[in-house]
Design an enzyme around this catalytic site. Structure first.
Site, PDB file in Angstrom:
ATOM      1  CE  LYS A  38      23.015  -3.132 -11.692  1.00 53.48           C
ATOM      2  NZ  LYS A  38      23.682  -1.933 -11.273  1.00 53.48           N
ATOM      3  CE  LYS A  49      31.415  -1.287 -11.826  1.00 54.41           C
ATOM      4  NZ  LYS A  49      31.941   0.062 -11.696  1.00 54.41           N
ATOM      5  CE  LYS A  93      25.852  -2.620  -2.496  1.00 54.95           C
ATOM      6  NZ  LYS A  93      26.517  -3.378  -3.497  1.00 54.95           N
TER       7      LYS A  93
HETATM    8  P1  TYM Z   1      28.059   2.694 -10.883  1.00 53.18           P
HETATM    9  O1  TYM Z   1      29.510   2.834 -10.631  1.00 53.18           O
HETATM   10  O2  TYM Z   1      27.376   1.442 -10.406  1.00 53.18           O
HETATM   11  O3  TYM Z   1      27.742   2.841 -12.422  1.00 53.18           O
HETATM   12  C1  TYM Z   1      28.220   3.983 -13.142  1.00 53.18           C
HETATM   13  C2  TYM Z   1      27.244   4.405 -14.189  1.00 53.18           C
HETATM   14  O4  TYM Z   1      26.977   3.335 -15.085  1.00 53.18           O
HETATM   15  C3  TYM Z   1      25.595   3.119 -15.158  1.00 53.18           C
HETATM   16  N1  TYM Z   1      25.342   1.667 -15.310  1.00 53.18           N
HETATM   17  C4  TYM Z   1      24.500   1.180 -16.229  1.00 53.18           C
HETATM   18  N2  TYM Z   1      23.736   1.791 -17.153  1.00 53.18           N
HETATM   19  C5  TYM Z   1      23.015   1.007 -17.962  1.00 53.18           C
HETATM   20  N3  TYM Z   1      23.008  -0.351 -17.886  1.00 53.18           N
HETATM   21  C6  TYM Z   1      23.773  -1.000 -16.971  1.00 53.18           C
HETATM   22  N4  TYM Z   1      23.795  -2.320 -16.927  1.00 53.18           N
HETATM   23  C7  TYM Z   1      24.560  -0.223 -16.085  1.00 53.18           C
HETATM   24  N5  TYM Z   1      25.415  -0.532 -15.066  1.00 53.18           N
HETATM   25  C8  TYM Z   1      25.875   0.656 -14.608  1.00 53.18           C
HETATM   26  C9  TYM Z   1      25.024   3.605 -13.833  1.00 53.18           C
HETATM   27  O5  TYM Z   1      23.645   3.915 -13.960  1.00 53.18           O
HETATM   28  C10 TYM Z   1      25.879   4.826 -13.613  1.00 53.18           C
HETATM   29  O6  TYM Z   1      25.377   5.908 -14.330  1.00 53.18           O
HETATM   30  N6  TYM Z   1      26.178   5.665  -7.404  1.00 53.18           N
HETATM   31  C11 TYM Z   1      26.822   5.646  -8.688  1.00 53.18           C
HETATM   32  C12 TYM Z   1      28.104   6.451  -8.752  1.00 53.18           C
HETATM   33  C13 TYM Z   1      27.924   7.854  -8.345  1.00 53.18           C
HETATM   34  C14 TYM Z   1      27.329   8.895  -9.124  1.00 53.18           C
HETATM   35  C15 TYM Z   1      27.369  10.070  -8.310  1.00 53.18           C
HETATM   36  C16 TYM Z   1      26.766   8.939 -10.399  1.00 53.18           C
HETATM   37  C17 TYM Z   1      28.313   8.385  -7.157  1.00 53.18           C
HETATM   38  N7  TYM Z   1      27.972   9.722  -7.128  1.00 53.18           N
HETATM   39  C18 TYM Z   1      26.857  11.271  -8.764  1.00 53.18           C
HETATM   40  C19 TYM Z   1      26.253  10.159 -10.840  1.00 53.18           C
HETATM   41  C20 TYM Z   1      26.301  11.312 -10.027  1.00 53.18           C
HETATM   42  C21 TYM Z   1      27.132   4.212  -9.022  1.00 53.18           C
HETATM   43  O7  TYM Z   1      27.282   3.384  -8.183  1.00 53.18           O
HETATM   44  O8  TYM Z   1      27.283   3.979 -10.336  1.00 53.18           O
END
Ligand code: TYM
Length: 329
Positions: free
Chosen positions: A194, A197, A111
């Site tokens: 990857k 979004k 970031k």
């Molecule tokens: P976020 O919102 O970026 O993504 C949500 C979930 O999707 C998975 N993910 C992927 N897995 C495989 N390949 C990809 N290209 C891909 N893009 C996204 C992420 O690994 C995630 O599991 N910090 C977290 C949200 C969060 C969270 C938590 C998750 C906040 N508190 C507690 C688990 C437990 C996040 O930004 O995920």
């Protein structure tokens, strides 16, 4: 019984990476464990979303969770900001989180590189808030994709540190759901890393069939293998990684053999890939349409989810306060 928790930030529609990284495993787990699934709207505030859009983003993710198969009668589905206990636990945990370790987190460093004009404190303490999400229910399993691996390691570190400092065995080890396997990383179709979004390279769960076909046919490829059994360049390996997630093992080995014998035709591979992605996505998309108009159902799910989640959150928070010496008069 294991407690399983996962969440997704409310920054737009869900994509194939979210589905295979987190949602699919969670849907599979929900009947076997005590499951919590939430929408991380506090976390989305780090990038300053327009207040006019925040609620709609949360709403559309809720609809997508339900359409993907999360069952509110079985799992507890809630919105992070309906659980202010999480914010308090995050504050308490932050007293034992050190500046150096937060600054060294890969997501923070990224970031800093990508948005130097908005390096706010929320970005720095993002992993602490995520640890609070997990530890508020003392979750032992967390279905996430590869990109969240380091955050989960930090959660375990904060939990161990807390136990050590206060001489308790209170917080458990929170492990990834499939901890003895490599975590999933769904790549984008643009040849870069990857699917994400902010990368703008996603296939969304709400995409129409024609959109999916168009996106897959435009995926970056190369000029093809020139020698049998040659290693795959990343752009091609990416297509096979997605194929492994959506297609049958037979399809995967058919195209792998074609690659190895230098007979691969990318047009055929893409056509097959698009149809297999459609098979995964189209039933979810149709359910999204069905659920979208059912306001009464959505508000019932959110209300009941928050009530269930608060029971567990209140218990943990009062025990943590007690352990830290914050006691009622
Ligand atoms: P976020 O919102 O970026 O993504 C949500 C979930 O999707 C998975 N993910 C992927 N897995 C495989 N390949 C990809 N290209 C891909 N893009 C996204 C992420 O690994 C995630 O599991 N910090 C977290 C949200 C969060 C969270 C938590 C998750 C906040 N508190 C507690 C688990 C437990 C996040 O930004 O995920």
């Amino acid at each position: 019984m294991e407690t399983v928790l996962s969440g997704i930030r409310s920054t737009g529609q869900l994509h194939l990476g979210n589905y295979f990284g987190a949602l699919k495993n969670f849907v599979r787990m929900q009947h076997e464990a005590n499951c919590f699934f939430f929408i991380a709207d506090y976390h989305s505030l780090t990038t300053h979303p327009d207040p006019a859009n925040l609620h709609d983003n949360v709403r559309s993710i809720l609809i997508e969770y339900l359409a993907a198969g999360l069952d509110p009668d079985v799992a507890t589905i809630y919105i992070q900001s309906d659980l202010p206990q999480v914010a308090e636990l995050s504050l308490l945990l932050s007293m034992h989180a050190y500046l150096g370790e937060l600054e060294r987190t890969a997501s923070f460093k990224e970031k800093v590189r990508k948005q130097p004009g908005n390096i706010n404190a929320g970005l720095l303490t993002y992993p602490v808030l995520m640890a609070a999400d997990i530890l508020i229910h003392r979750a032992t399993r967390v279905p996430v994709g590869k990109d969240q691996e380091q955050h989960l390691e930090l959660t375990r570190r904060f939990a161990r540190r807390f136990n050590q400092i206060y001489g308790v065995e209170y917080f458990p080890e929170s492990l990834p759901y499939n901890f003895n396997q490599e975590l999933v990383k769904i790549p984008g179709l643009d040849g870069s890393g990857k699917m994400g979004k902010s990368e703008g390279n996603c296939i969304y769960l709400s995409d129409e069939d024609s959109v999916i076909r168009k996106k897959v046919m435009k995926a970056v490829t190369d000029s093809g293998p020139t020698e049998p059994n040659s290693p795959m360049p990343d752009v091609i390996a990416n297509l096979f990684t997605i194929m492994k997630a959506v297609s049958t093992p037979d399809t995967l080995s058919y195209f792998t053999d074609k690659w190895n014998s230098c007979e691969i035709r990318y047009g055929d591979l893409k056509k097959q890939l698009a149809e297999d992605i459609i098979k995964t996505i189209s039933p979810i998309r149709e359910r999204i349409k069905d659920i979208s108009s059912n306001e009464a159902y959505l508000s019932k799910v959110v209300k009941e989810g928050a009530e269930k989640a608060r029971v567990s959150a209140n218990k943990t928070l009062s025990e943590v306060r007690e352990i830290m010496g914050i006691k009622p008069f």
